[in-house]
Design a protein around this motif. Structure first.
Motif, PDB file in Angstrom:
ATOM      1  N   GLY A 192      62.575  63.469 -30.045  1.00  0.00           N
ATOM      2  CA  GLY A 192      61.899  64.734 -30.314  1.00  0.00           C
ATOM      3  C   GLY A 192      60.532  64.749 -29.656  1.00  0.00           C
ATOM      4  N   ASP A 193      59.698  65.715 -30.047  1.00  0.00           N
ATOM      5  CA  ASP A 193      58.337  65.808 -29.526  1.00  0.00           C
ATOM      6  C   ASP A 193      57.461  66.339 -30.650  1.00  0.00           C
ATOM      7  OD1 ASP A 193      55.916  66.481 -28.306  1.00  0.00           O
ATOM      8  OD2 ASP A 193      56.890  67.111 -26.440  1.00  0.00           O
ATOM      9  N   ALA A 194      56.754  65.442 -31.321  1.00  0.00           N
ATOM     10  CA  ALA A 194      55.938  65.799 -32.482  1.00  0.00           C
ATOM     11  C   ALA A 194      54.836  66.790 -32.117  1.00  0.00           C
ATOM     12  CB  ALA A 194      55.337  64.546 -33.113  1.00  0.00           C
ATOM     13  N   GLN A 195      54.253  66.648 -30.938  1.00  0.00           N
ATOM     14  CA  GLN A 195      53.174  67.554 -30.528  1.00  0.00           C
ATOM     15  C   GLN A 195      53.642  69.003 -30.405  1.00  0.00           C
ATOM     16  OE1 GLN A 195      51.602  65.802 -26.942  1.00  0.00           O
ATOM     17  NE2 GLN A 195      50.067  64.628 -28.088  1.00  0.00           N
ATOM     18  N   ARG A 196      54.874  69.196 -29.997  1.00  0.00           N
ATOM     19  CA  ARG A 196      55.415  70.548 -29.862  1.00  0.00           C
ATOM     20  C   ARG A 196      56.243  70.960 -31.077  1.00  0.00           C
ATOM     21  NH1 ARG A 196      58.312  70.991 -24.225  1.00  0.00           N
ATOM     22  NH2 ARG A 196      59.030  68.910 -24.755  1.00  0.00           N
ATOM     23  N   GLY A 197      56.338  70.073 -32.078  1.00  0.00           N
ATOM     24  CA  GLY A 197      57.083  70.382 -33.294  1.00  0.00           C
ATOM     25  C   GLY A 197      58.587  70.394 -33.092  1.00  0.00           C
TER      26      GLY A 197
END
Length: 148
Positions: free
Chosen positions: A131-136
């Motif tokens: 996933g990508d936590a910065q982009r949610g």
């Protein structure tokens, strides 16, 4: 005493095996007949490709998809919960049994794979797994498993 215990465990194992086989047959029957579904799915091939392997990115590949998921999506189109004029028209005349048969057919088909540039594939694989936590964006694998 040991022989009696062995017989007991053997009987329990036999019962569990019989229950599992019964459940599998019941589950398969609950999601239709793939052979019947093949004829009913002929109209789907125009967009979703032969055997459910669409060559057009706009149309999802249905081959190898889970039967319960396909049934749920067809029901959502038919009820208007999912809005897509083409799919609403296609699903309008389908009975619940038609949907189950079509789903059984597509779920039994071998999934085809597309092609991507190596760099794109690496980026997507990383996003899928982590996933990508910065982009949610949560990891796809969290729900879809490591193999999708």
């Amino acid at each position: 005493m040991l022989t009696m215990l062995k017989r007991f465990f053997f009987a329990v194992a036999l019962l569990i095996t019989a229950q599992s086989a019964s459940f599998a047959a019941e589950k398969s029957a609950a999601f239709g007949n793939a052979e019947t579904g093949k004829a009913k799915a002929a109209a789907c091939s125009g967009c979703h490709g032969m055997g459910g392997n669409s060559a057009v990115a706009a149309y999802p590949r249905l081959a190898g998809q889970s039967a319960p998921y396909i049934v749920a999506q067809l029901q959502a189109f038919k009820s208007g919960q999912r809005v897509n004029p083409i799919m609403q028209a296609q699903s309008a005349a389908l009975s619940d049994q038609d949907m189950k048969d079509i789903a059984a057919y597509f779920s039994a088909q071998k999934r085809g794979y597309g092609t991507a540039k190596a760099t794109t594939a690496k980026t997507i694989a990383k996003l899928y797994r982590n996933g990508d936590a910065q982009r949610g964006i949560p990891a796809c694998a969290a729900c879809h498993g490591q193999s999708g």
